[in-house]
Design a protein around this motif. Structure first.
Motif, mmCIF file in Angstrom:
data_model
loop_
_atom_site.group_PDB
_atom_site.id
_atom_site.type_symbol
_atom_site.label_atom_id
_atom_site.label_comp_id
_atom_site.label_asym_id
_atom_site.label_seq_id
_atom_site.Cartn_x
_atom_site.Cartn_y
_atom_site.Cartn_z
ATOM 1 N N UNK A 249 -24.017 -27.836 -8.528
ATOM 2 C CA UNK A 249 -25.700 -27.646 -8.182
ATOM 3 C C UNK A 249 -25.924 -26.295 -7.616
ATOM 4 N N UNK A 250 -25.100 -25.477 -7.285
ATOM 5 C CA UNK A 250 -25.632 -24.103 -6.882
ATOM 6 C C UNK A 250 -25.752 -23.112 -7.906
ATOM 7 N N UNK A 251 -26.685 -22.048 -7.673
ATOM 8 C CA UNK A 251 -27.006 -21.325 -8.499
ATOM 9 C C UNK A 251 -25.970 -20.486 -9.123
ATOM 10 N N UNK A 252 -24.896 -20.385 -8.342
ATOM 11 C CA UNK A 252 -23.656 -19.496 -8.759
ATOM 12 C C UNK A 252 -23.005 -20.016 -10.003
ATOM 13 N N UNK A 253 -22.829 -21.402 -10.428
ATOM 14 C CA UNK A 253 -22.243 -21.964 -11.147
ATOM 15 C C UNK A 253 -23.182 -22.615 -12.235
ATOM 16 N N UNK A 254 -22.603 -23.001 -13.585
ATOM 17 C CA UNK A 254 -23.458 -23.439 -14.616
ATOM 18 C C UNK A 254 -23.145 -24.991 -14.566
ATOM 19 N N UNK A 255 -22.673 -25.488 -13.517
ATOM 20 C CA UNK A 255 -22.239 -27.005 -13.514
ATOM 21 C C UNK A 255 -23.020 -27.742 -12.384
ATOM 22 N N UNK A 256 -24.140 -28.638 -12.613
ATOM 23 C CA UNK A 256 -25.119 -29.354 -12.042
ATOM 24 C C UNK A 256 -24.292 -30.490 -11.491
ATOM 25 N N UNK A 257 -24.693 -30.958 -10.382
ATOM 26 C CA UNK A 257 -24.273 -32.495 -9.983
ATOM 27 C C UNK A 257 -24.302 -33.325 -11.279
ATOM 28 N N UNK A 258 -23.065 -33.986 -11.434
ATOM 29 C CA UNK A 258 -22.989 -34.894 -12.919
ATOM 30 C C UNK A 258 -23.858 -36.245 -12.418
ATOM 31 N N UNK A 259 -24.382 -36.624 -13.349
ATOM 32 C CA UNK A 259 -25.164 -38.025 -13.343
ATOM 33 C C UNK A 259 -24.319 -39.215 -13.985
ATOM 34 N N UNK A 260 -24.363 -40.179 -13.393
ATOM 35 C CA UNK A 260 -23.633 -41.407 -13.762
ATOM 36 C C UNK A 260 -24.418 -42.403 -14.162
ATOM 37 N N UNK A 261 -23.886 -43.177 -15.029
ATOM 38 C CA UNK A 261 -24.624 -44.395 -15.162
ATOM 39 C C UNK A 261 -23.663 -45.523 -15.868
ATOM 40 N N UNK A 262 -24.019 -46.659 -15.411
ATOM 41 C CA UNK A 262 -23.085 -48.026 -15.746
ATOM 42 C C UNK A 262 -23.282 -48.451 -17.411
ATOM 43 N N UNK A 263 -22.243 -48.950 -17.913
ATOM 44 C CA UNK A 263 -22.687 -49.596 -19.253
ATOM 45 C C UNK A 263 -23.186 -50.725 -19.117
ATOM 46 N N UNK A 264 -24.155 -51.033 -20.177
ATOM 47 C CA UNK A 264 -24.883 -52.314 -20.313
ATOM 48 C C UNK A 264 -23.898 -53.278 -20.718
ATOM 49 N N UNK A 265 -24.202 -54.566 -19.972
ATOM 50 C CA UNK A 265 -23.159 -55.559 -20.281
ATOM 51 C C UNK A 265 -23.369 -56.163 -21.670
ATOM 52 N N UNK A 266 -22.349 -56.225 -22.543
ATOM 53 C CA UNK A 266 -22.039 -56.578 -24.034
ATOM 54 C C UNK A 266 -21.482 -57.889 -24.215
ATOM 55 N N UNK A 267 -20.997 -58.800 -23.126
ATOM 56 C CA UNK A 267 -20.228 -59.816 -23.304
ATOM 57 C C UNK A 267 -21.150 -60.882 -24.161
ATOM 58 N N UNK A 268 -22.554 -60.733 -23.808
ATOM 59 C CA UNK A 268 -23.287 -61.939 -24.404
ATOM 60 C C UNK A 268 -23.570 -61.674 -25.955
#
Length: 565
Positions: A249-268
């Motif tokens: 997330x700092x300007x000295x790097x090309x790596x922003x803070x990663x964004x995470x999300x959960x998988x939608x339920x598929x069992x149904x």
């Protein structure tokens, strides 16, 4: 090998395909969680992530299958549809309960693996959250999303926690506990010793499957398993940026803070189809159960065997089929299966019920079995009937030679067969393919013969009058006897009729020598497919199945069929 292929070939093929799909799903989903999207998830959890998700996929597949073998109306429809094309395929549907049990065992196995893997996952999630050293990547990953609580990776959001709290305060944890408890109760109550001795316990506990499936569908709503979003992977490559986590997330790097999300339920998606079919199945059963059933005759036979003759509008049956019966005055929830003992040609349908438990005893009393006076028709209990359902015995007339083996009350499906045989010959039905029937009845005591011997006596006399004595060969075995009864050994061959059954065919003592019987039949019918039909205990079924595989004299094939409820 030919006999094995004829008897077990398709079953082995089906089992191998089923096992192959399980293996494929396990391997496929194990590898699916080794991709870059779950790189940071694996930093915390390691390979326990894949060990949790792979059995989950297999659980979805097997939970999709578990309801289908008990959709009896669907199976009866399929059996009738494919019977004309493939008798072997139709026979596989008679093993529906066996497959149902195999799928249940597979569900139990994958559940155990899934639970053990998630126990490791929860422990590692908690350890990562409790770290106090910010120089460790698992700790940094666990802190992401603490402010807005939207893009987090670690579902444990506080360091004031423990696995027990997580288990009972998250959707995944709570539903997981409910599903596991329901599954344990269902499987343990299905053990044969409980099912036979305490049928009500088995019956009521088995309906926890409703709780099981509700919990299964809701289990994934919490989205515990999380990974990088596809869009974030375009700007944050974990294979490169994982070593630069201190400067995310700092300007000295090309790596922003990663964004995470959960998988939608598929069992149904896996279980909605079978659940819909099962709901339709229960609606059909409910509709049938509301149709009026009239008890036209009640007969009490020796050995506490009750015969009920009934009529129901639109009821049509085939030989050897069975029905489910419910008596509202005894229990509005308990349905019990009984084989039909009437023939399709008769104007009624009947069952013979051996009094061996609380429900059958209550029915026996309600029908006046323990009274000497004749009950009026309006005082008889109301009955609900669901069925009839197809069984292996429907195929009797598709074989040129047939062996019918009944043990005790297991003779009931063959009562229907023998009656129908007689009606077909009386009506001179030319479509009867069967040329010879070998009937074996095994009973442990003499009283058990009494209720069925009158039918055999009638058939014996009528077939003798029509010079058809060679068509039906029946062999009755008294497998246990007391010393006083052994006197029959000395006199039975001197009397014209058997002193126990009243038949001209003498009762035999002890158990049949099946090896000799199969060899004799094979020599009488070379190059013929002989249908072997059993309604009896598992041990006898194993013995007959083994004989069917081992006897190939003269090119004769023995095809084994067993009644399963």
């Amino acid at each position: 090998m030919g006999n094995f292929a004829a008897n077990e070939g398709l079953s082995v093929f089906v089992i191998l395909v089923w096992l192959g799909i399980n293996v494929f799903l396990f391997v496929y989903f194990y590898l699916a969680f080794l991709i870059d999207k779950y790189y940071y998830t694996r930093v915390i959890l390691g390979h326990a992530l894949s060990w949790a998700r792979a059995p989950a996929a297999c659980l979805n597949f097997n939970c999709m299958l578990i309801l289908l073998p008990v959709c009896r109306n669907l199976l009866s429809f399929l059996r009738g549809s494919i019977q004309c094309c493939s008798r072997t395929a139709a026979r596989q549907l008679d093993r529906n309960i066996t497959f149902h049990k195999l799928v249940a065992y597979m569900i139990a196995f994958h559940t155990a693996v899934h639970i053990i893997a998630h126990l490791f996952n929860f422990e590692r999630f908690m350890d990562s959250q409790l770290m106090i050293n910010s120089s460790h990547l698992p700790y940094v990953l666990s802190q992401i999303g603490n402010n807005d609580n939207r893009s987090y990776l670690n579902p444990i959001r506080s360091n004031d926690t423990n696995p027990t709290i997580v288990m009972f305060t998250t959707v995944a944890g709570l539903t997981g506990v409910v599903i596991t408890l329901a599954l344990i109760l269902i499987i343990t109550s299905s053990m044969e010793v409980i099912r036979r001795s305490y049928f009500e316990v088995f019956w009521f506990t088995h309906h926890l499957f409703i709780v099981f499936f509700i919990g299964l569908v809701l289990h994934g709503i919490g989205r515990i398993v999380r990974g990088q979003t596809d869009a974030d992977l375009q700007v944050h490559d974990p294979t490169i940026c994982h070593s630069k986590f201190e400067k995310w997330g700092q300007n000295v790097t090309d790596c922003p803070v990663p964004i995470f999300a959960g998988n939608p339920p598929k069992t149904w998606k896996w279980v909605v189809g079978p659940m819909f079919l099962y709901v339709c199945e229960r609606l059909v059963r409910f509709y049938r159960s509301q149709q009026k059933v009239v008890i036209t005759k009640v007969v009490t036979h020796p050995s506490k065997t009750l015969e009920l003759q009934m009529k129901k509008k639109g009821f049509k049956m085939e030989v050897g089929q069975y029905i489910f019966m419910m008596c509202p005055s005894i229990s509005q929830l308990e349905w019990h299966p009984f084989t039909l003992t009437s023939a399709p040609e008769e104007d009624h349908f009947s069952v013979h019920i051996r009094i061996v438990g609380d429900w059958t005893q209550a029915l026996y009393s309600a029908c006046g079995g323990d009274k000497t006076a004749v009950l009026d028709a309006w005082t008889l209990p109301k009955m609900a009937v669901d069925g009839p359902f197809g069984t292996a015995s429907e195929d009797v007339f598709r074989y040129e030679a047939v062996m019918l083996v009944g043990a005790g009350i297991g003779v009931t499906p063959f009562a229907s067969v023998l009656k129908s045989v007689w009606y077909k010959h009386v009506q001179e039905n030319q479509n009867v393919f069967t040329k010879k029937i070998y009937f074996y009845w095994l009973c442990p005591e003499t009283q058990a013969f009494e209720w069925f011997a009158d039918l055999l006596q009638s058939l014996e006399k009528q077939m003798s009058d029509k010079n058809m004595s060679d068509f039906l060969s029946y062999n009755i075995y008294l497998t246990r006897w007391k010393d006083a009864e052994a006197a029959h050994l000395r006199v039975q061959y001197e009397a014209e009729d058997d002193p126990i059954t009243g038949l001209k065919q003498k009762t035999r003592y002890g158990k049949p020598n099946w090896d000799n019987e199969f060899s004799l039949i094979a020599s009488q019918h070379p190059g013929t497919k002989v249908g072997v039909f059993l309604c009896g205990p598992t041990a006898l079924g194993k013995a007959l199945s083994k004989q069917c595989l081992s006897h190939t004299e003269g090119g004769t094939e023995f095809i084994f069929n067993k009644e399963n409820f």
